[in-house]
Write a protein that holds these residues in place. Structure first.
Motif, PDB file in Angstrom:
ATOM      1  N   ALA A 238     -14.920 165.671  -7.698  1.00 24.69           N
ATOM      2  CA  ALA A 238     -15.199 164.210  -6.752  1.00 24.69           C
ATOM      3  C   ALA A 238     -15.287 163.035  -7.861  1.00 24.69           C
ATOM      4  O   ALA A 238     -15.706 163.336  -9.187  1.00 24.69           O
ATOM      5  N   ARG A 239     -15.008 161.906  -7.195  1.00 21.65           N
ATOM      6  CA  ARG A 239     -14.961 160.608  -8.101  1.00 21.65           C
ATOM      7  C   ARG A 239     -15.887 159.601  -7.432  1.00 21.65           C
ATOM      8  O   ARG A 239     -16.029 159.481  -6.134  1.00 21.65           O
ATOM      9  N   THR A 240     -16.658 158.889  -8.298  1.00 19.64           N
ATOM     10  CA  THR A 240     -17.655 157.799  -7.694  1.00 19.64           C
ATOM     11  C   THR A 240     -17.413 156.647  -8.604  1.00 19.64           C
ATOM     12  O   THR A 240     -17.226 156.457  -9.773  1.00 19.64           O
ATOM     13  N   ARG A 241     -17.174 155.364  -7.892  1.00 23.90           N
ATOM     14  CA  ARG A 241     -16.821 154.130  -8.266  1.00 23.90           C
ATOM     15  C   ARG A 241     -17.978 153.359  -8.507  1.00 23.90           C
ATOM     16  O   ARG A 241     -18.965 153.427  -7.569  1.00 23.90           O
TER      17      ARG A 241
ATOM     18  N   VAL B 192     -16.462 157.560 -12.082  1.00 24.78           N
ATOM     19  CA  VAL B 192     -16.732 158.819 -12.768  1.00 24.78           C
ATOM     20  C   VAL B 192     -16.629 159.835 -12.046  1.00 24.78           C
ATOM     21  O   VAL B 192     -16.647 160.062 -10.697  1.00 24.78           O
ATOM     22  N   SER B 193     -15.929 161.000 -12.778  1.00 24.62           N
ATOM     23  CA  SER B 193     -15.678 162.311 -12.227  1.00 24.62           C
ATOM     24  C   SER B 193     -16.529 163.239 -12.267  1.00 24.62           C
ATOM     25  O   SER B 193     -17.219 163.370 -13.587  1.00 24.62           O
TER      26      SER B 193
ATOM     27  N   SER C  42     -28.396 160.936 -22.115  1.00 26.62           N
ATOM     28  CA  SER C  42     -28.990 162.412 -21.958  1.00 26.62           C
ATOM     29  C   SER C  42     -29.150 162.408 -20.730  1.00 26.62           C
ATOM     30  O   SER C  42     -29.443 161.584 -19.778  1.00 26.62           O
ATOM     31  N   GLY C  43     -29.086 163.639 -20.196  1.00 23.69           N
ATOM     32  CA  GLY C  43     -29.167 164.074 -18.725  1.00 23.69           C
ATOM     33  C   GLY C  43     -28.162 163.897 -17.740  1.00 23.69           C
ATOM     34  O   GLY C  43     -28.007 164.203 -16.742  1.00 23.69           O
ATOM     35  N   ILE C  44     -27.083 163.074 -18.150  1.00 18.45           N
ATOM     36  CA  ILE C  44     -25.963 162.777 -17.177  1.00 18.45           C
ATOM     37  C   ILE C  44     -25.016 163.990 -17.222  1.00 18.45           C
ATOM     38  O   ILE C  44     -24.356 164.233 -16.191  1.00 18.45           O
TER      39      ILE C  44
ATOM     40  N   ARG D 222     -26.349 163.893  -9.376  1.00 17.43           N
ATOM     41  CA  ARG D 222     -25.837 163.556  -8.124  1.00 17.43           C
ATOM     42  C   ARG D 222     -24.921 162.504  -8.250  1.00 17.43           C
ATOM     43  O   ARG D 222     -25.346 161.352  -8.990  1.00 17.43           O
ATOM     44  N   PRO D 223     -23.737 162.451  -7.795  1.00 14.09           N
ATOM     45  CA  PRO D 223     -22.863 161.283  -7.791  1.00 14.09           C
ATOM     46  C   PRO D 223     -23.591 159.940  -7.243  1.00 14.09           C
ATOM     47  O   PRO D 223     -23.359 158.817  -7.656  1.00 14.09           O
ATOM     48  N   ASP D 224     -24.389 160.120  -6.412  1.00 14.54           N
ATOM     49  CA  ASP D 224     -24.939 158.716  -5.635  1.00 14.54           C
ATOM     50  C   ASP D 224     -26.438 158.637  -6.178  1.00 14.54           C
ATOM     51  O   ASP D 224     -27.263 157.984  -5.591  1.00 14.54           O
TER      52      ASP D 224
END
Length: 94
Positions: A2-5, A15-16, A46-48, A58-60
């Motif tokens: 998934a990708r988030t813009r 971000v993928s 860190s943590g990402i 989570r992407p959101d």
């Protein structure tokens, strides 16, 4: 995958969940445009990045949004100018 813009005045960052993020100029882009810079999730703080090099949040999530904003504020303009290097292929084994 998934990708988030995330968009701001200096960059468009995508971000993928597969372990990387792409940085584009803030202007509109078309499908097939190459990013100005490709980074690893670990660069966002860190943590990402999880132990498997994939997205650990989570992407959101607010954590990801805040990390992308902080990275962009510090490095975004340089990435778009090419000062951080060009887009590169992220090696999953690295």
């Amino acid at each position: 995958m998934a990708r988030t813009r995330f968009a701001n005045r200096d960059t468009n960052i995508v971000v993928s969940t597969d372990g990387y993020f792409d940085v584009y100029p803030p202007v509109g882009r078309t499908n097939g445009d190459k990013p100005a810079y490709r980074g690893r999730l670990a660069e966002l703080g860190s943590g990402i990045r999880g132990t498997d090099d994939r997205l650990a949040v989570r992407p959101d999530s607010a954590a990801l949004r805040d990390a992308v904003t902080a990275w962009s504020d510090t490095n975004g303009a340089a990435a778009v100018r090419g000062d951080l290097g060009s887009a590169r292929t992220v090696d999953a084994a690295a």
